[in-house]
Motif scaffolding. Structure first.
Motif, PDB file in Angstrom:
ATOM      1  N   GLU A  78       0.845  -1.204   0.000  1.00 19.30           N
ATOM      2  CA  GLU A  78       0.000   0.000   0.000  1.00 19.30           C
ATOM      3  C   GLU A  78       0.878   1.251   0.000  1.00 19.30           C
ATOM      4  OE1 GLU A  78      -3.073   2.423   2.926  1.00 19.30           O
ATOM      5  OE2 GLU A  78      -2.736   0.278   3.288  1.00 19.30           O
ATOM      6  N   THR A  79       0.552   2.212  -0.899  1.00 22.94           N
ATOM      7  CA  THR A  79       1.319   3.473  -0.982  1.00 22.94           C
ATOM      8  C   THR A  79       0.387   4.672  -0.871  1.00 22.94           C
ATOM      9  OG1 THR A  79       1.167   3.383  -3.412  1.00 22.94           O
ATOM     10  CG2 THR A  79       3.144   2.445  -2.411  1.00 22.94           C
ATOM     11  N   SER A  80      -0.750   4.526  -0.167  1.00 18.51           N
ATOM     12  CA  SER A  80      -1.738   5.605  -0.055  1.00 18.51           C
ATOM     13  C   SER A  80      -1.298   6.636   0.980  1.00 18.51           C
ATOM     14  CB  SER A  80      -3.090   5.014   0.351  1.00 18.51           C
ATOM     15  OG  SER A  80      -3.064   4.638   1.724  1.00 18.51           O
ATOM     16  N   GLY A  81      -2.197   7.590   1.235  1.00 22.07           N
ATOM     17  CA  GLY A  81      -1.899   8.617   2.233  1.00 22.07           C
ATOM     18  C   GLY A  81      -1.817   8.081   3.647  1.00 22.07           C
ATOM     19  N   PHE A  82      -2.307   6.845   3.898  1.00 25.46           N
ATOM     20  CA  PHE A  82      -2.196   6.245   5.219  1.00 25.46           C
ATOM     21  C   PHE A  82      -0.770   5.766   5.512  1.00 25.46           C
ATOM     22  CE2 PHE A  82      -6.740   5.521   4.262  1.00 25.46           C
ATOM     23  CZ  PHE A  82      -7.297   6.193   5.344  1.00 25.46           C
ATOM     24  N   THR A  83       0.011   5.526   4.462  1.00 26.96           N
ATOM     25  CA  THR A  83       1.402   5.068   4.615  1.00 26.96           C
ATOM     26  C   THR A  83       2.326   6.192   4.177  1.00 26.96           C
ATOM     27  OG1 THR A  83       1.361   4.119   2.403  1.00 26.96           O
ATOM     28  CG2 THR A  83       0.807   2.652   4.213  1.00 26.96           C
ATOM     29  N   PHE A  91       8.817  -0.728   4.421  1.00 27.25           N
ATOM     30  CA  PHE A  91       8.302  -1.863   3.647  1.00 27.25           C
ATOM     31  C   PHE A  91       9.375  -2.364   2.678  1.00 27.25           C
ATOM     32  CE2 PHE A  91       3.557  -0.473   3.970  1.00 27.25           C
ATOM     33  CZ  PHE A  91       3.465  -1.108   5.203  1.00 27.25           C
ATOM     34  N   LYS A  92       9.973  -1.443   1.936  1.00 29.89           N
ATOM     35  CA  LYS A  92      10.956  -1.830   0.904  1.00 29.89           C
ATOM     36  C   LYS A  92      12.209  -2.439   1.523  1.00 29.89           C
ATOM     37  CE  LYS A  92      11.060   2.185  -1.319  1.00 29.89           C
ATOM     38  NZ  LYS A  92      11.326   3.166  -2.392  1.00 29.89           N
ATOM     39  N   SER A  93      12.674  -1.827   2.584  1.00 26.27           N
ATOM     40  CA  SER A  93      13.890  -2.332   3.230  1.00 26.27           C
ATOM     41  C   SER A  93      13.669  -3.715   3.823  1.00 26.27           C
ATOM     42  CB  SER A  93      14.339  -1.344   4.307  1.00 26.27           C
ATOM     43  OG  SER A  93      15.490  -1.820   4.964  1.00 26.27           O
ATOM     44  N   GLY A  94      12.528  -3.906   4.523  1.00 28.68           N
ATOM     45  CA  GLY A  94      12.245  -5.209   5.143  1.00 28.68           C
ATOM     46  C   GLY A  94      12.092  -6.312   4.124  1.00 28.68           C
ATOM     47  N   VAL A  95      11.388  -6.035   3.009  1.00 26.74           N
ATOM     48  CA  VAL A  95      11.198  -7.040   1.956  1.00 26.74           C
ATOM     49  C   VAL A  95      12.529  -7.372   1.291  1.00 26.74           C
ATOM     50  CG1 VAL A  95      10.143  -7.461  -0.290  1.00 26.74           C
ATOM     51  CG2 VAL A  95       8.778  -6.463   1.557  1.00 26.74           C
ATOM     52  N   SER A 111       3.365  -5.542  -6.614  1.00 28.79           N
ATOM     53  CA  SER A 111       2.548  -4.438  -7.104  1.00 28.79           C
ATOM     54  C   SER A 111       2.302  -3.477  -5.956  1.00 28.79           C
ATOM     55  CB  SER A 111       1.229  -4.953  -7.658  1.00 28.79           C
ATOM     56  OG  SER A 111       0.362  -3.857  -7.955  1.00 28.79           O
ATOM     57  N   SER A 112       2.086  -2.197  -6.304  1.00 24.02           N
ATOM     58  CA  SER A 112       1.649  -1.224  -5.301  1.00 24.02           C
ATOM     59  C   SER A 112       0.182  -0.884  -5.564  1.00 24.02           C
ATOM     60  CB  SER A 112       2.507   0.042  -5.375  1.00 24.02           C
ATOM     61  OG  SER A 112       2.390   0.652  -6.655  1.00 24.02           O
ATOM     62  N   PHE A 113      -0.499  -0.281  -4.573  1.00 22.37           N
ATOM     63  CA  PHE A 113      -1.906   0.088  -4.754  1.00 22.37           C
ATOM     64  C   PHE A 113      -2.265   1.211  -3.812  1.00 22.37           C
ATOM     65  CE2 PHE A 113      -2.236  -2.539  -1.005  1.00 22.37           C
ATOM     66  CZ  PHE A 113      -3.322  -2.015  -0.295  1.00 22.37           C
ATOM     67  N   TRP A 114      -3.342   1.921  -4.130  1.00 21.83           N
ATOM     68  CA  TRP A 114      -3.982   2.834  -3.172  1.00 21.83           C
ATOM     69  C   TRP A 114      -5.482   2.925  -3.444  1.00 21.83           C
ATOM     70  CZ3 TRP A 114      -4.660   8.553  -4.328  1.00 21.83           C
ATOM     71  CH2 TRP A 114      -4.454   8.842  -5.678  1.00 21.83           C
ATOM     72  N   LYS A 115      -5.918   3.403  -4.625  1.00 20.67           N
ATOM     73  CA  LYS A 115      -7.338   3.404  -4.932  1.00 20.67           C
ATOM     74  C   LYS A 115      -7.521   3.037  -6.392  1.00 20.67           C
ATOM     75  CE  LYS A 115      -7.733   8.229  -6.376  1.00 20.67           C
ATOM     76  NZ  LYS A 115      -8.486   9.483  -6.238  1.00 20.67           N
ATOM     77  N   ALA A 116      -8.711   2.617  -6.752  1.00 22.49           N
ATOM     78  CA  ALA A 116      -9.006   2.245  -8.132  1.00 22.49           C
ATOM     79  C   ALA A 116      -9.172   3.499  -8.983  1.00 22.49           C
ATOM     80  CB  ALA A 116     -10.273   1.396  -8.188  1.00 22.49           C
ATOM     81  N   ASN A 117      -8.701   3.417 -10.259  1.00 20.19           N
ATOM     82  CA  ASN A 117      -8.876   4.545 -11.166  1.00 20.19           C
ATOM     83  C   ASN A 117     -10.247   4.477 -11.832  1.00 20.19           C
ATOM     84  OD1 ASN A 117      -8.678   2.590 -13.154  1.00 20.19           O
ATOM     85  ND2 ASN A 117      -6.564   3.091 -13.696  1.00 20.19           N
ATOM     86  N   SER A 118     -10.470   5.343 -12.826  1.00 17.07           N
ATOM     87  CA  SER A 118     -11.780   5.406 -13.487  1.00 17.07           C
ATOM     88  C   SER A 118     -12.128   4.122 -14.221  1.00 17.07           C
ATOM     89  CB  SER A 118     -11.800   6.582 -14.473  1.00 17.07           C
ATOM     90  OG  SER A 118     -10.768   6.448 -15.433  1.00 17.07           O
ATOM     91  N   LYS A 144      10.518   1.149  -7.962  1.00  9.86           N
ATOM     92  CA  LYS A 144       9.177   1.368  -8.480  1.00  9.86           C
ATOM     93  C   LYS A 144       8.083   1.424  -7.414  1.00  9.86           C
ATOM     94  CE  LYS A 144      10.461  -0.558 -12.924  1.00  9.86           C
ATOM     95  NZ  LYS A 144      10.248  -1.588 -13.958  1.00  9.86           N
ATOM     96  N   ILE A 145       8.384   1.024  -6.203  1.00 11.11           N
ATOM     97  CA  ILE A 145       7.405   1.178  -5.117  1.00 11.11           C
ATOM     98  C   ILE A 145       7.604   2.571  -4.514  1.00 11.11           C
ATOM     99  CG2 ILE A 145       6.607   0.312  -2.892  1.00 11.11           C
ATOM    100  CD1 ILE A 145       5.986  -1.589  -5.137  1.00 11.11           C
ATOM    101  N   LYS A 146       6.661   3.481  -4.785  1.00 15.40           N
ATOM    102  CA  LYS A 146       6.799   4.863  -4.320  1.00 15.40           C
ATOM    103  C   LYS A 146       5.467   5.345  -3.733  1.00 15.40           C
ATOM    104  CE  LYS A 146      10.158   6.092  -7.905  1.00 15.40           C
ATOM    105  NZ  LYS A 146      10.430   6.974  -9.060  1.00 15.40           N
ATOM    106  N   PRO A 147       5.503   6.140  -2.643  1.00 17.56           N
ATOM    107  CA  PRO A 147       4.260   6.687  -2.078  1.00 17.56           C
ATOM    108  C   PRO A 147       3.641   7.701  -3.043  1.00 17.56           C
ATOM    109  CG  PRO A 147       6.184   7.676  -1.020  1.00 17.56           C
ATOM    110  CD  PRO A 147       6.700   6.581  -1.893  1.00 17.56           C
ATOM    111  N   VAL A 148       2.301   7.812  -2.999  1.00 14.57           N
ATOM    112  CA  VAL A 148       1.609   8.744  -3.879  1.00 14.57           C
ATOM    113  C   VAL A 148       1.126   9.946  -3.072  1.00 14.57           C
ATOM    114  CG1 VAL A 148       0.870   6.916  -5.445  1.00 14.57           C
ATOM    115  CG2 VAL A 148      -0.587   7.545  -3.525  1.00 14.57           C
ATOM    116  N   LYS A 149       0.773  11.013  -3.805  1.00 15.68           N
ATOM    117  CA  LYS A 149       0.235  12.194  -3.148  1.00 15.68           C
ATOM    118  C   LYS A 149      -1.273  11.983  -2.949  1.00 15.68           C
ATOM    119  CE  LYS A 149       3.689  15.332  -5.051  1.00 15.68           C
ATOM    120  NZ  LYS A 149       3.928  16.536  -5.899  1.00 15.68           N
ATOM    121  N   ASP A 150      -1.647  11.514  -1.768  1.00 13.94           N
ATOM    122  CA  ASP A 150      -3.038  11.168  -1.472  1.00 13.94           C
ATOM    123  C   ASP A 150      -3.489  11.964  -0.258  1.00 13.94           C
ATOM    124  OD1 ASP A 150      -5.501   9.962  -1.137  1.00 13.94           O
ATOM    125  OD2 ASP A 150      -4.668   8.198  -0.134  1.00 13.94           O
TER     126      ASP A 150
END
Length: 489
Positions: A78-83, A91-95, A111-118, A144-150
């Protein structure tokens, strides 16, 4: 002697139990594939390939037809605003640290995720295939696992897990499939997916769903994910740092497990294709010679192919230069032809215009001669005017009749030298634009009258011929630009 033979036989049998059969595929020579049926696991640590004691790098893969139990692990991050960025970094270091300790042959994807698109797409997969290349996977995972602006903090955990289960079930045939969810555990979404949907999907697909929930201050974050883990024979834990993530992953998935026996495919490239002697494979310290033959005609074919390739490249480069050169020349010639045609057309238009003007002037002169118009001729006083000479009539005095654009006059030639032009200081003034300021000179030399071009723009034309200096006779037709004149004695 008998004891020595027995020992040799035991040694051979021992090795046969390690590598019962080795099939060599040399079709990609010097790239070699060796299919090995082994009763013991083959790993990068316990296997060596050498040529004359020099190590050869190789890659091990389980054969697709092998029934041995390889794990396929899918990380759902998960890369949403909660993380926050710090949580994603943990997450990345531990994995990454966990992957380094996993057995050779373990397959990975993420894969990363946060919310579904259109389009209802939620998984951000960067690869369609699982890989056993741990070093490459760790590198791409960290990039490629990066937090998003949420800013509104929206995370559709249930839909992400459901889609991940479906993706893993379709992407790998490995007997043991595992999904590890790394999340803050807060399902805030607008989809209709429930944790019960994920449980049913995971069980029907025979996939275990583990979860590591980062401590972010939500007391009930673990509940649904723990329920999912329990129903899929997996585990779910709270974590608060990268080292704890690595520790929990190792407890979830036993890293001490070694790859089982079965069929392996070992790929390597010969460092010296011309020398095929002294190639050995060693498993657990026991060596066996490998016989590799060169495909028939491979050397000659390779040389011929290389030669053809070089010739083709040279031909293409040369053809490119020739094409560019021809194109440039053709464009230059075309441009030159267009300029010449335009100039020729312009000159033709100017010629036609000049001829038309000449015809008009000649017609006007003829009309003037056929119709006498005494009122149009003014008498010039016989008194000599050094600045201007307009019209004069006298017995035996030569005259010059002028007609043109806005002028119709007769001038008396009563001076030995008289100038003709558009300027006011001429003896004969012709106010026509195509007549030069000082166009020509009339002069009496030994009783004969001459006309001389005084460096004019449009020249002096007598009876249709351009002249520099010409002796005048009775009735000569003179053209200065747009003015027509008749000389009379």
């Amino acid at each position: 002697m008998k004891k020595i033979l027995i020992l040799l036989w035991i040694s051979l049998c021992a090795f046969q139990s390690i590598a019962q059969k080795i099939d060599i595929d040399n079709q990609g020579f010097p790239n070699i594939k060796a299919k090995i049926i082994s009763e013991k696991p083959i790993t990068q640590e316990n296997t060596k390939i050498t040529q004359n004691s020099q190590a050869i790098n190789f890659i091990i893969a389980k054969d697709s037809n092998s029934q041995a139990g390889t794990k396929a692990i899918y990380f759902l991050v998960e890369t949403s605003g909660f993380t926050s960025s710090q949580v994603v970094t943990h997450f990345k270091s531990g994995v990454s640290d966990f992957i380094k300790s996993t057995p050779e042959g373990t397959l990975f994807n993420a894969s990363s995720f946060w919310k579904a698109n259109s389009d209802s797409k939620i998984l951000n997969n960067w690869s369609a295939d699982f890989t056993n290349n741990k070093e490459l996977f760790v590198s791409e995972f960290n990039q490629k696992i990066k937090p998003v602006k949420d800013t509104i903090k929206q995370a559709d955990i249930h839909k992400a897990i459901y889609d991940a289960i479906e993706y893993v079930s379709q992407s790998t045939n490995e007997p043991e499939k595992i999904i590890v969810v790394l999340t803050a555990g807060v399902n805030k979404s607008y989809s209709n997916f429930k944790i019960e949907d994920c449980i049913d999907k995971a069980n029907s697909s025979k996939i275990k769903v583990y979860s590591l929930v980062y401590k972010t201050g939500f007391p009930y974050a673990l509940d649904n994910l723990k329920k999912l883990a329990d129903k899929t024979n997996a585990q779910s834990e709270m974590v608060s740092g990268s080292s704890e993530i690595t520790e929990k992953l190792n407890s979830f998935i036993d890293s001490s497990e070694k790859p089982s026996s079965g069929t392996y495919e070992v790929s390597f490239t010969l460092p010296n294709p011309e020398n095929l002697e002294g190639i050995q494979i060693s498993i657990d310290g026991k060596s066996q010679n490998i016989t590799i033959t060169k495909p028939e005609g491979s050397k000659e074919s390779s040389k011929n192919n290389n030669l053809i390739l070089y010739i083709a490249i040279g031909f293409v480069v040369m053809a490119g230069f020739v094409f560019v050169f021809i194109q440039r020349n053709q464009k230059a010639k075309k441009r030159q032809q267009e300029e010449q045609e335009a100039l020729k057309k312009q000159m033709e238009q100017q010629k036609q215009q000049f001829l038309q003007e000449q015809q008009v002037l000649q017609q006007q002169l003829q009309n003037q001669q056929s119709i006498q118009q005494p009122t149009s001729i003014k008498e010039e006083p016989k008194k000599f005017d050094p600045k201007k000479t307009y019209i004069g009539v006298g017995g035996g005095t030569p005259t010059l009749s002028v007609s043109g654009q806005g002028i119709n006059k007769t001038f008396e030639l009563h001076k030995p030298t008289m100038t003709i032009g558009r300027k006011e200081d001429n003896d004969i003034i012709i106010p026509v634009q195509t007549v030069s300021g000082s166009h020509a000179i009339l002069s009496n030399e030994g009783g004969n009258w001459f006309i001389t071009d005084n460096g004019s723009t449009n020249g002096v034309i007598v009876n249709g011929n351009k002249v520099d200096k010409h002796i005048l006779k009775q009735g000569d037709k003179i053209q200065l630009g747009g003015a027509l004149m008749t000389f009379n004695l």
